[in-house]
Design a protein around this motif. Structure first.
Motif, short mmCIF file in Angstrom:
data_model
loop_
_atom_site.label_atom_id
_atom_site.label_comp_id
_atom_site.label_asym_id
_atom_site.label_seq_id
_atom_site.Cartn_x
_atom_site.Cartn_y
_atom_site.Cartn_z
N ASP A 79 0.80 -1.23 0.00
CA ASP A 79 0.00 0.00 0.00
C ASP A 79 0.84 1.27 0.00
N ASP A 80 2.01 1.25 0.63
CA ASP A 80 2.86 2.44 0.76
C ASP A 80 4.30 2.04 0.44
N ASP A 82 6.92 3.73 -0.48
CA ASP A 82 8.00 4.55 0.09
C ASP A 82 8.22 4.23 1.56
N GLY A 83 7.14 4.04 2.31
CA GLY A 83 7.27 3.64 3.71
C GLY A 83 7.88 2.25 3.83
N HIS A 84 7.48 1.35 2.95
CA HIS A 84 8.03 0.00 2.94
C HIS A 84 9.53 0.03 2.64
N GLN A 123 3.85 -0.19 -5.77
CA GLN A 123 2.53 0.38 -5.49
C GLN A 123 2.01 0.92 -6.81
#
Length: 140
Positions: A79-80, A82-84, A123
């Motif tokens: 879902d994210d 960049d966070g991952h 994503q």
């Protein structure tokens, strides 16, 4: 039951892979089977409702890192992205490509785990018809 695909990855150090994949990529351990000597010969993990399996095939196996070649890459949608990516980098994953927008509509990064298996995490950021990025459909 509908068909599903679950990658089965071979690891020299299955317990180490379970720990790394959990810390770096957010997988959750579902089960592990060990023999009488304590060797983990089968395990399963999940991320977002999808599973991967892994096992130790024995002493004749050489991981991609040791063998010197890569035979596959596991592609995972999150879902994210960049966070991952930040989580994976903080956990020590070897980053091959930082997150970048792709012509086919995904934002993706690539990493390698400690035994040399390649992973890509993506994503979907926009829908792009295949003819706009030079791909051909299976019907053409």
């Amino acid at each position: 039951m509908p068909s599903r695909i679950a990658p089965y990855l071979l690891y020299e150090d299955v317990p180490g892979a379970l720990e790394f994949l959990g810390n770096a990529f957010g997988f959750r351990e579902l089960l592990r089977y060990a023999d009488d000597r304590g060797t983990v010969n089968h395990a399963e993990m999940e991320l977002g409702g999808e599973s991967i399996m892994m096992g130790n095939p024995g002493p004749d196996y050489a991981s991609p890192r040791r063998d010197g070649h890569v035979g596959a890459q596991v592609h995972v949608y999150v879902d994210d992205v960049d966070g991952h990516f930040e989580q994976a980098r903080a956990a020590g994953a070897e980053i091959l490509n930082e997150p970048a927008d792709q012509p086919y509509g995904d934002r993706r990064y690539d990493a390698r785990d400690p035994e040399g298996h390649r992973w890509s995490f993506a994503q979907r950021i926009r829908d792009v018809p295949p003819e706009e990025w030079g791909a051909q459909s299976a019907d053409s």
